[in-house]
Design a protein around this motif. Structure first.
Motif, PDB file in Angstrom:
ATOM      1  N   GLU A   1      99.791 -95.584   5.872  1.00  0.00           N
ATOM      2  CA  GLU A   1     100.092 -96.820   6.605  1.00  0.00           C
ATOM      3  C   GLU A   1      98.820 -97.459   7.158  1.00  0.00           C
ATOM      4  O   GLU A   1      98.659 -98.689   7.128  1.00  0.00           O
ATOM      5  CB  GLU A   1     101.087 -96.521   7.726  1.00  0.00           C
ATOM      6  CG  GLU A   1     102.477 -96.137   7.226  1.00  0.00           C
ATOM      7  CD  GLU A   1     103.395 -95.663   8.336  1.00  0.00           C
ATOM      8  OE1 GLU A   1     102.876 -95.433   9.468  1.00  0.00           O
ATOM      9  OE2 GLU A   1     104.610 -95.501   8.090  1.00  0.00           O
ATOM     10  N   GLN A   2      97.913 -96.640   7.680  1.00  0.00           N
ATOM     11  CA  GLN A   2      96.655 -97.179   8.205  1.00  0.00           C
ATOM     12  C   GLN A   2      95.758 -97.694   7.076  1.00  0.00           C
ATOM     13  O   GLN A   2      95.057 -98.699   7.243  1.00  0.00           O
ATOM     14  CB  GLN A   2      95.924 -96.095   9.015  1.00  0.00           C
ATOM     15  CG  GLN A   2      96.672 -95.644  10.262  1.00  0.00           C
ATOM     16  CD  GLN A   2      96.987 -96.801  11.194  1.00  0.00           C
ATOM     17  OE1 GLN A   2      96.134 -97.647  11.492  1.00  0.00           O
ATOM     18  NE2 GLN A   2      98.239 -96.869  11.654  1.00  0.00           N
TER      19      GLN A   2
ATOM     20  N   GLN B   1     111.777 -90.952   4.618  1.00  0.00           N
ATOM     21  CA  GLN B   1     111.475 -90.282   5.879  1.00  0.00           C
ATOM     22  C   GLN B   1     112.619 -89.345   6.257  1.00  0.00           C
ATOM     23  O   GLN B   1     113.705 -89.404   5.709  1.00  0.00           O
ATOM     24  CB  GLN B   1     111.241 -91.317   6.988  1.00  0.00           C
ATOM     25  CG  GLN B   1     110.023 -92.199   6.744  1.00  0.00           C
ATOM     26  CD  GLN B   1     109.721 -93.087   7.932  1.00  0.00           C
ATOM     27  OE1 GLN B   1     110.368 -93.022   8.973  1.00  0.00           O
ATOM     28  NE2 GLN B   1     108.726 -93.943   7.782  1.00  0.00           N
TER      29      GLN B   1
ATOM     30  N   ARG C   1     101.731 -89.817   5.554  1.00  0.00           N
ATOM     31  CA  ARG C   1     102.436 -91.093   5.731  1.00  0.00           C
ATOM     32  C   ARG C   1     101.678 -91.983   6.716  1.00  0.00           C
ATOM     33  O   ARG C   1     101.473 -93.185   6.471  1.00  0.00           O
ATOM     34  CB  ARG C   1     103.852 -90.844   6.231  1.00  0.00           C
ATOM     35  CG  ARG C   1     104.649 -92.141   6.458  1.00  0.00           C
ATOM     36  CD  ARG C   1     106.034 -91.883   7.007  1.00  0.00           C
ATOM     37  NE  ARG C   1     106.825 -91.099   6.075  1.00  0.00           N
ATOM     38  CZ  ARG C   1     107.252 -89.871   6.306  1.00  0.00           C
ATOM     39  NH1 ARG C   1     106.951 -89.271   7.449  1.00  0.00           N
ATOM     40  NH2 ARG C   1     107.970 -89.223   5.408  1.00  0.00           N
ATOM     41  N   ALA C   2     101.247 -91.394   7.834  1.00  0.00           N
ATOM     42  CA  ALA C   2     100.481 -92.169   8.819  1.00  0.00           C
ATOM     43  C   ALA C   2      99.152 -92.630   8.227  1.00  0.00           C
ATOM     44  O   ALA C   2      98.719 -93.771   8.465  1.00  0.00           O
ATOM     45  CB  ALA C   2     100.248 -91.313  10.064  1.00  0.00           C
TER      46      ALA C   2
ATOM     47  N   ASN D   1     104.007 -85.804   7.071  1.00  0.00           N
ATOM     48  CA  ASN D   1     103.979 -86.727   8.203  1.00  0.00           C
ATOM     49  C   ASN D   1     102.607 -87.380   8.364  1.00  0.00           C
ATOM     50  O   ASN D   1     102.507 -88.590   8.604  1.00  0.00           O
ATOM     51  CB  ASN D   1     104.365 -85.984   9.486  1.00  0.00           C
ATOM     52  CG  ASN D   1     105.820 -85.530   9.474  1.00  0.00           C
ATOM     53  OD1 ASN D   1     106.673 -86.171   8.870  1.00  0.00           O
ATOM     54  ND2 ASN D   1     106.110 -84.405  10.125  1.00  0.00           N
ATOM     55  N   LYS D   2     101.558 -86.597   8.257  1.00  0.00           N
ATOM     56  CA  LYS D   2     100.213 -87.135   8.467  1.00  0.00           C
ATOM     57  C   LYS D   2      99.757 -88.007   7.297  1.00  0.00           C
ATOM     58  O   LYS D   2      99.053 -89.006   7.502  1.00  0.00           O
ATOM     59  CB  LYS D   2      99.225 -85.990   8.682  1.00  0.00           C
ATOM     60  CG  LYS D   2      99.526 -85.138   9.917  1.00  0.00           C
ATOM     61  CD  LYS D   2      99.651 -85.995  11.174  1.00  0.00           C
ATOM     62  CE  LYS D   2      99.975 -85.150  12.391  1.00  0.00           C
ATOM     63  NZ  LYS D   2     100.144 -85.970  13.627  1.00  0.00           N
TER      64      LYS D   2
END
Length: 467
Positions: free
Chosen positions: A400-401, A274, A396-397, A393-394
């Protein structure tokens, strides 16, 4: 002696005029462009730091040994990169050819006419040589208005543009190899998940067949279990096809014939770190090869305006020659047989039907186009960096979901099987949860791949990988 002084005076005068000559046409000035203070999508830590991911060598960014080997092979054998290197060598020769126009051209040669004539009426000829000569010639067009200097400037700009084009190919090649390798590893992971799913679903088919034979489950449960099994088994050939085709694509980048490529590193899809540093946006203009290539093309177009302007002015041409001659070998190099002459001509365009003005207008309009191309390249570079940062960034999100979804789907599938074996649920519940789990696992691999590819795209967008 008078002819010798006249020759020297002519050359000296022309030399002085050439030195005093000017270079017409505008000197290059870099166009302005509104540089943003920060990249859209960057973290606050990335904005304040002057360090950039692009400052690192590609071997530091792509640490997988397999991938490093593939990139090194591609940088050595890739045809596009080798062709780009040849373009640089070709343009180096062109610069030499163009620059040679600024200097005098000197030639040398000799002639000889001889004959052996038999004695006639008692007369003997002492030498068979009837005539011979040796001469040196020189011609020069002084570059008063900078015509040849501007042409040389344009050729050098083309050379630098080709050099930056070669670096752009190298940057793109590193990105393509890394992308192809990550896609292969993602396909490998999808095949692994599919085979694990096949094993589980084969066990489910055996279980439902046992229950159906014992009268504890209807035949529809067997058919639903087979439906799950064949859904997964039908995916396997398609995934294997994509792997082999992707291997062929990677082999092409390596400059090799189609064939298998090593892709077994287990850490290829590991999430990137990150807060990746992006550096100062203004530094992007000096680092991106495509921006530098566009600027050199603009410099060439600017120099061509000077070339077109110089065509309006008179051109002086100077030619000189000196030679020795004689009718025998003994007096061939006798100084009394020397000849020296010089010729100067001055030409001024008077009427060419608007050709010169058209050439000047064309050069100016081309220069305006190249300004827009240069600014477009800068705008595209900032867009690429922003898109890569947003994707990083997106993705990564998203990853994670997806991890949470896979965990929930695994537990739901486990509970559905327990309920079915205990007779508390229909097999439709197992079918639904199992299908959801399989799709979620494949989507998770896609999310991991997307996150890893976003780092590759960011590194390339920042101009890393060519140094």
């Amino acid at each position: 002696m008078t002819a010798k002084l006249t020759y020297r005076s002519l050359i000296l005068t022309a030399g002085c005029l050439a030195i005093a000559g000017c270079t017409v046409g505008p000197n290059y000035r870099q166009p302005s462009y509104p540089t943003p203070s920060a990249y859209r999508g960057a973290d606050n830590s990335s904005v304040t730091s002057a360090a950039s991911l692009a400052d690192e060598k590609w071997a530091q960014v792509f640490a997988e040994p397999e991938l490093q080997t593939l990139i090194r092979t591609a940088l050595t054998n890739n045809y596009d990169l080798r062709i780009a290197a040849q373009h640089v060598l070709e343009q180096q020769a062109q610069v030499q050819i163009t620059r040679a126009q600024q200097f005098p051209q000197i030639t040398g040669g000799g002639t000889g006419i001889g004959a052996s004539i038999p004695p006639v009426a008692g007369a003997n000829i002492g030498s068979p040589l009837a005539f011979g000569s040796f001469n040196l010639g020189a011609s020069w067009i002084p570059d008063f208005w900078g015509l040849y200097r501007r042409q040389t400037e344009a050729a050098r700009a083309q050379l630098l543009a080709q050099t930056w084009a070669q670096r752009a190919v190298q940057l793109s090649l590193v990105q393509q190899v890394a992308t192809a390798y990550l896609e292969l590893r993602a396909l490998d992971r999808q095949i692994e998940i599919t085979r694990q799913t096949l094993n589980v679903r084969q066990d489910s088919v055996k279980l439902t067949e046992t229950l159906e034979r014992g009268g504890s489950a209807p035949l529809s449960d067997v058919r639903q279990a087979e439906q799950l099994l064949y859904t997964a088994s039908s995916q396997l050939p398609q995934l294997e096809q994509q792997v082999q085709q992707q291997e062929n694509a990677l082999s092409y980048l390596l400059g090799a014939n189609p064939g298998p490529v090593a892709h077994t590193d287990p850490n290829a899809l590991t999430p990137p770190p990150q807060d990746v540093p992006t550096g100062i946006p203004s530094k992007l203009l000096a680092r991106r090869p495509d921006i530098q290539q566009a600027e050199q093309t603009l410099i060439e177009a600017n120099a061509q305006i000077g070339v077109a302007r110089a065509q309006f002015f008179p051109q002086l041409s100077i030619t000189a020659s000196a030679g020795l001659g004689g009718n025998e070998f003994s007096n061939l190099f006798d100084i009394s047989g020397k000849t020296i002459y010089g010729i100067g001509s001055l030409t001024q365009p008077i009427f060419e039907g608007g050709k010169l003005r058209g050439q000047l207008r064309l050069a100016k309009e081309t220069e305006k186009e190249m300004v827009l191309s240069y600014q477009r390249a800068i705008a595209g570079a900032f867009r690429d960096v922003s898109n890569a940062l947003i994707a990083l960034n997106k993705q990564r999100a998203f990853r994670e979901q997806q991890e949470k979804l896979v965990f929930a789907a695994q537990d739901a599938t486990r509970l559905a099987r327990v309920r079915y074996q205990g007779g508390a649920a229909a097999y439709l519940e197992v079918l639904t949860t199992d299908s959801t789990l399989y799709a979620a696992q494949l989507n998770l691999v896609g999310a991991q791949q997307g996150e890893a590819l976003a780092l590759v795209q960011l590194y390339s967008a920042l101009g890393g990988g060519w140094e």
